[in-house]
Design an enzyme around this catalytic site. Structure first.
Site, mmCIF file in Angstrom:
data_model
loop_
_atom_site.group_PDB
_atom_site.id
_atom_site.type_symbol
_atom_site.label_atom_id
_atom_site.label_comp_id
_atom_site.label_asym_id
_atom_site.label_seq_id
_atom_site.Cartn_x
_atom_site.Cartn_y
_atom_site.Cartn_z
ATOM 1 N N CYS A 47 0.825 -1.158 0.080
ATOM 2 C CA CYS A 47 0.104 0.234 0.139
ATOM 3 C C CYS A 47 0.971 1.275 -0.157
ATOM 4 O O CYS A 47 2.000 1.339 0.483
ATOM 5 C CB CYS A 47 -0.934 -0.047 1.500
ATOM 6 N N SER A 49 0.811 3.723 1.962
ATOM 7 C CA SER A 49 1.099 4.191 3.043
ATOM 8 C C SER A 49 2.681 3.546 3.588
ATOM 9 O O SER A 49 3.221 4.062 4.310
ATOM 10 C CB SER A 49 0.023 3.654 4.206
ATOM 11 N N HIS A 52 4.790 5.512 2.034
ATOM 12 C CA HIS A 52 5.124 7.060 2.599
ATOM 13 C C HIS A 52 5.820 6.720 3.926
ATOM 14 O O HIS A 52 6.682 7.833 4.152
ATOM 15 C CB HIS A 52 3.892 7.498 3.346
ATOM 16 N N HIS A 68 0.875 -3.747 6.087
ATOM 17 C CA HIS A 68 -0.364 -3.909 7.110
ATOM 18 C C HIS A 68 -1.620 -4.301 6.418
ATOM 19 O O HIS A 68 -2.720 -4.215 6.849
ATOM 20 C CB HIS A 68 -0.426 -2.146 7.457
ATOM 21 N N CYS A 179 -6.867 -3.230 4.085
ATOM 22 C CA CYS A 179 -6.540 -2.011 4.031
ATOM 23 C C CYS A 179 -7.142 -1.147 2.642
ATOM 24 O O CYS A 179 -8.218 -0.571 2.775
ATOM 25 C CB CYS A 179 -4.968 -1.661 4.179
HETATM 26 P P1 PAD Z 1 -1.014 4.986 -5.105
HETATM 27 O O1 PAD Z 1 0.109 5.331 -4.906
HETATM 28 O O2 PAD Z 1 -1.083 3.343 -5.781
HETATM 29 O O3 PAD Z 1 -2.280 5.955 -5.923
HETATM 30 C C1 PAD Z 1 -2.214 7.290 -5.998
HETATM 31 C C2 PAD Z 1 -2.599 7.764 -7.358
HETATM 32 O O4 PAD Z 1 -2.684 9.192 -7.414
HETATM 33 C C3 PAD Z 1 -1.763 7.501 -8.465
HETATM 34 O O5 PAD Z 1 -2.488 6.747 -9.482
HETATM 35 C C4 PAD Z 1 -1.129 8.609 -9.073
HETATM 36 O O6 PAD Z 1 -0.836 8.754 -10.303
HETATM 37 C C5 PAD Z 1 -2.022 9.735 -8.489
HETATM 38 N N1 PAD Z 1 -1.681 11.229 -8.469
HETATM 39 C C6 PAD Z 1 -0.280 11.249 -7.850
HETATM 40 N N2 PAD Z 1 -0.106 12.804 -8.028
HETATM 41 C C7 PAD Z 1 -1.183 13.188 -8.348
HETATM 42 C C8 PAD Z 1 -1.460 14.446 -8.766
HETATM 43 N N3 PAD Z 1 -0.982 15.546 -8.412
HETATM 44 N N4 PAD Z 1 -2.859 14.746 -9.365
HETATM 45 C C9 PAD Z 1 -3.658 13.529 -9.736
HETATM 46 N N5 PAD Z 1 -3.467 12.224 -9.367
HETATM 47 C C10 PAD Z 1 -2.187 12.006 -8.904
HETATM 48 O O7 PAD Z 1 -1.777 4.911 -3.528
HETATM 49 P P2 PAD Z 1 -2.899 4.337 -2.959
HETATM 50 O O8 PAD Z 1 -3.976 3.884 -3.794
HETATM 51 O O9 PAD Z 1 -2.349 2.885 -2.329
HETATM 52 O O10 PAD Z 1 -3.130 5.114 -1.610
HETATM 53 C C11 PAD Z 1 -3.657 6.386 -1.790
HETATM 54 C C12 PAD Z 1 -3.690 7.293 -0.567
HETATM 55 O O11 PAD Z 1 -4.468 6.788 0.476
HETATM 56 C C13 PAD Z 1 -2.128 7.266 -0.112
HETATM 57 O O12 PAD Z 1 -1.853 8.793 0.343
HETATM 58 C C14 PAD Z 1 -2.179 6.332 1.095
HETATM 59 O O13 PAD Z 1 -1.144 6.639 2.084
HETATM 60 C C15 PAD Z 1 -3.666 6.554 1.401
HETATM 61 C C16 PAD Z 1 -4.335 5.587 2.323
HETATM 62 N N6 PAD Z 1 -4.940 5.978 3.377
HETATM 63 C C17 PAD Z 1 -5.747 5.375 4.128
HETATM 64 C C18 PAD Z 1 -6.758 5.445 5.357
HETATM 65 O O14 PAD Z 1 -7.113 4.840 6.130
HETATM 66 N N7 PAD Z 1 -6.872 6.976 5.238
HETATM 67 C C19 PAD Z 1 -5.591 3.560 4.129
HETATM 68 C C20 PAD Z 1 -4.753 3.464 2.954
HETATM 69 C C21 PAD Z 1 -4.032 4.428 2.161
HETATM 70 ZN ZN ZN Z 2 -2.857 0.919 3.835
#
Ligand code: PAD
Ligand code: ZN
Length: 379
Positions: A47, A49, A52, A68, A179
């Site tokens: 993921c 995260s 990050h 996770h 997740c």
């Molecule tokens: P990912 O990196 O697979 O997807 C992110 C997408 O955003 C990619 O397709 C990128 O091309 C696109 N992107 C990047 N920059 C830009 C921009 N400026 N404009 C438009 N699009 C853009 O990530 P993911 O899907 O695994 O996770 C997404 C976010 O969610 C990430 O910050 C992660 O830490 C967070 C998350 N939060 C929780 C929660 O509980 N809130 C859980 C899991 C993940």
């Molecule tokens: Zn996650």
């Protein structure tokens, strides 16, 4: 021969320093103490995260075992564990669900899933809730990550952070419910409460954002506008329910203005699923000034703030956020797995790559280069 009560030596991916590859190491995993469960991990997804943490955007003490989004089998349990038994298929839960809380009882409120006691205290110090670690490597203690640490063949979690699931569940698929899928899908159906016939905008089409698209579709949204700078993500977004896909770099105007024009004043529901402050603001601004709801899903960079003019909210806009899609993990995760087993949704489109665990660094490279949605690592 039973391993219960003994230290287990196994392989794990240790992050020793920021911005460095993971090292596959032999680690020792101590037996679970009272109220703890040791799990043999079968499959784990990668993921953003986790990434990050590697980049320093999310802060957790190092060296650590990250990971996770996983599913496995309970190997042994500590004293006084009542909710799972050895041999049970299970999920380590990155958002625990204790049903009791030292601080203000947030986790037992019906509208909140955040377990303050565990999330604030033990996660910040990179330990289990008793303040210690069960991992050692080369004689050094290794930190836990958000109480789960699933980039290890065996891990120990607090009983509040484990859910029992259907024994027939394919671990290599349902791990995404640990997740990415639940976070995205729940953000649409449970946090935003997307309504039939509504218009939605989803910023970011990774595993989590595409799961938001799936949730918007399941909730009956009429228009789902998917936004990403990587146009390679558009075909899959359409397959999963996006009605339109747009790339900000194709427009001279800010993307929120483009979205407002496309939707006669603003969308009903917007979701930021990237983790950037500028897109969190664009997502807020593109939702209708009087009746729009904007949900923050992406993880913001550590210690950075947004400055917001309160006028943006005074007319009636709602701005909210949630972890893990607002689900109460211990009760909702088994239900989501049951829905998956009943074929109410599929996870196949989200899993683009399956690799042996040892290829974890390759899996992270695929994520960083935008070539994968979810890579699942198999032990
Ligand atoms: P990912 O990196 O697979 O997807 C992110 C997408 O955003 C990619 O397709 C990128 O091309 C696109 N992107 C990047 N920059 C830009 C921009 N400026 N404009 C438009 N699009 C853009 O990530 P993911 O899907 O695994 O996770 C997404 C976010 O969610 C990430 O910050 C992660 O830490 C967070 C998350 N939060 C929780 C929660 O509980 N809130 C859980 C899991 C993940
Ligand atoms: Zn996650």
């Amino acid at each position: 021969m039973s391993t219960a009560g003994k230290v287990i030596k196994c392989k794990a991916a240790v992050l020793w320093e920021l911005n460095k590859p993971f090292s596959i190491e032999e680690v020792e995993v101590a037996p679970p103490k009272a109220h703890e469960v040791r799990i043999k991990i079968g499959a784990v997804g990668i993921c953003r995260s986790d990434d990050h943490v590697v980049s320093g955007n999310m802060v957790t003490p190092l060296p650590a075992i990250l990971g996770h989004e996983a599913a496995g089998i309970v190997e042994s349990v500590g004293e006084e564990v009542t909710t799972v038994k050895p041999g049970a298929s299970s999920f380590p839960l990155c958002l625990p669900d204790s049903g009791m809380c030292a601080f203000r009882h947030a986790c037992i409120l019906p509208f909140n899933n955040y377990v303050l006691r565990i999330c604030y205290v033990s996660n910040a110090q990179g330990t289990l809730p008793d303040g210690t670690s069960r991992f050692t490597c080369k004689g050094k203690p290794i930190h836990h990550f958000i109480g789960v640490s699933t980039f290890s063949q065996y891990t120990v979690v607090d009983e509040s952070a484990v859910a029992k699931i259907d024994a027939a569940s394919p671990l290599e698929k349902v791990c995404l419910i640990g997740c990415g899928f639940s976070t995205g899908y729940g953000s649409a159906v449970k946090v935003a409460k997307v309504t039939p016939g509504s218009t939605c905008a989803v910023f970011g089409l990774g595993g989590v954002g595409l799961s938001v698209v799936m949730g918007c579709k399941a909730a009956g949204a009429a228009r789902i506008i998917a936004v990403d700078i990587n146009k390679d993500k558009f075909a899959k977004a359409k397959e999963l329910g996006a009605t339109e896909c747009i790339a900000p770099q194709d427009y001279k105007k800010p993307i929120q203005e483009v979205l407002k024009e496309m939707t006669d004043g603003g969308v009903d529901f917007s979701f930021e699923v990237i983790g950037r402050l500028d897109t969190m603001m664009a997502s807020l601004l593109c939702c209708h000034v009087a009746c729009g709801t904007s949900v923050v899903v992406g993880l913001p960079p550590d210690s950075q703030n947004l400055s917001v003019n309160p006028m943006l909210l005074l007319a009636g806009r709602t701005w909210k956020g949630a972890v893990f899609g607002g689900y109460k993990s211990k009760e909702d995760v088994p239900r989501l797995v049951a829905d998956f087993m009943a074929k109410k949704f599929s996870l196949d489109a989200l899993i683009t790559n399956v690799l042996p665990f040892e290829k974890i660094n390759e899996g992270f490279d695929l994520l960083r280069s935008g070539k994968s949605i979810r890579t699942v690592l198999m032990f």
